[in-house]
Enzyme design. Sequence first.
Site, short mmCIF file in Angstrom:
data_model
loop_
_atom_site.label_atom_id
_atom_site.label_comp_id
_atom_site.label_asym_id
_atom_site.label_seq_id
_atom_site.Cartn_x
_atom_site.Cartn_y
_atom_site.Cartn_z
CG HIS A 89 -0.39 0.05 2.53
ND1 HIS A 89 0.00 1.22 3.16
CD2 HIS A 89 -0.13 -0.93 3.42
CE1 HIS A 89 0.46 0.96 4.36
NE2 HIS A 89 0.41 -0.35 4.55
CG ASP A 91 -2.73 3.91 2.49
OD1 ASP A 91 -2.37 2.94 1.82
OD2 ASP A 91 -3.45 3.81 3.50
CG ASP A 122 2.68 0.65 8.03
OD1 ASP A 122 2.40 -0.03 7.05
OD2 ASP A 122 1.84 1.02 8.87
CD GLU A 156 -2.76 -1.47 5.78
OE1 GLU A 156 -2.61 -2.45 6.53
OE2 GLU A 156 -2.35 -0.32 6.08
CG HIS A 394 1.15 3.56 12.50
ND1 HIS A 394 -0.20 3.36 12.72
CD2 HIS A 394 1.38 3.01 11.28
CE1 HIS A 394 -0.75 2.71 11.70
NE2 HIS A 394 0.21 2.49 10.81
#
Length: 426
Positions: A89, A91, A122, A156, A394
């Site tokens: 992904h 995003d 990520d 996602e 994150h």
Amino acid sequence: MPTDIRQLLDLVDSREDELIALLCELIAFATPAPPARNTAQAQAFIAGYLRELGCAIDSWDIYPGDPNVVGTLKGSDSAHHHSLIINGHIDVAEVSPQEAWESGPFQPIVRDDVVIGRGAADMKGGVAGALFALKLLREQQITLPGDLIFQSVIGEEVGEAGTLECCKRGYSADLALIVDTSDLHIQGQGGVITGWITVKSPQSFHDGTRSRMIHAGGGLVGASAIEKMMKIIQGLQELERHWAVVKSYPGCPPGATTINPAVIEGGRHAAFIADECRLWITVHYYPNENHQTIVQEIENHIQAVASADPWLRDHPPQFRWGGKSMIEDRGEIFPSLEVDPEHAGIRLLAQRYADISGKPAIIDVSPTVTDGGWFGHVGIPAAIFGPGKLEHAHSVNEQVSISQLKQYVKVLLTFIVDWTATPSDS
């Protein structure tokens, strides 16, 4: 190991700067979700990259400004050899203005064997590594007998399931690798579904009538929806504790099946008895479970709780489950994914990891969720396999190890060559 494969692996080391530059370029595209609707430029870059490698490109908008991109490299004998989907992904997690980044979240820093920037772990690290592996294969003119399908998907981070849209569009393969954050473990995952439980009175009441509802002889049959929701929450906690006792799954910590009362909304203002209350819950379940069964378990339990309360019996709670977007309709589904360690593709991936790293592969269960469950949902064998540690995903100053990223590229190179060269009837 054949000479041409050794030369490929040597190129990963000698062209390390090129790999890092590619990752930095991807990080520089600001694609946080929320707010989303911002991936078009990044996806155009990936489409151009894949097109230069000879892939047939399919690009379509899932939402305005957020297109999926799929590049297909047809094999030389695809009818008789295994096919592979590589999925990632584009995003990344949202960024708060208050976060104290060393530079900026989309201004990557390269230092001390790490690349720092939003999405490094990520999962733009995984996307960059997979793109770079494909580039080396094409430059060295290594023929792949089976098909290779590269999917760069959107949404996602907010449950918009760009991967599901690829499945709906007809993309399939004998195996899918989701190159998301796994610290190079080969992983399955539990599932997640969100839901809304609503308690609603058909009539509103003035705050001044409360005493008539709660005292003997008051004569007014009514209730606060907020207080009735307290019973629902208690019922959910009882079910959660029951699951912790009776359910388990290898590789998952005890009690990993959770029901989180995440958001509660209700009431009009202080002069009213609350005539409506809405509870948003997040439910985690094991890899061998599905969301349809989990939903039924919860509804059956809460309906039993409601039937024991005189007011809720006549005003039963209403349920709304899942959703296609945390942004558009405040709901999401991430299906679970079981990894079969005896699947030929998983065994081969584990062996190639061991060959490159000198250590046995770890096959386990991710403590989080990815789009990978959608492959299992439609019957495509799949596993999560990517660089980066979950504690960095994150996070402020998110980072990925360059050494691990290179190791990941090497494993992918050898696996892609061998898997797509495996006869599909073997």
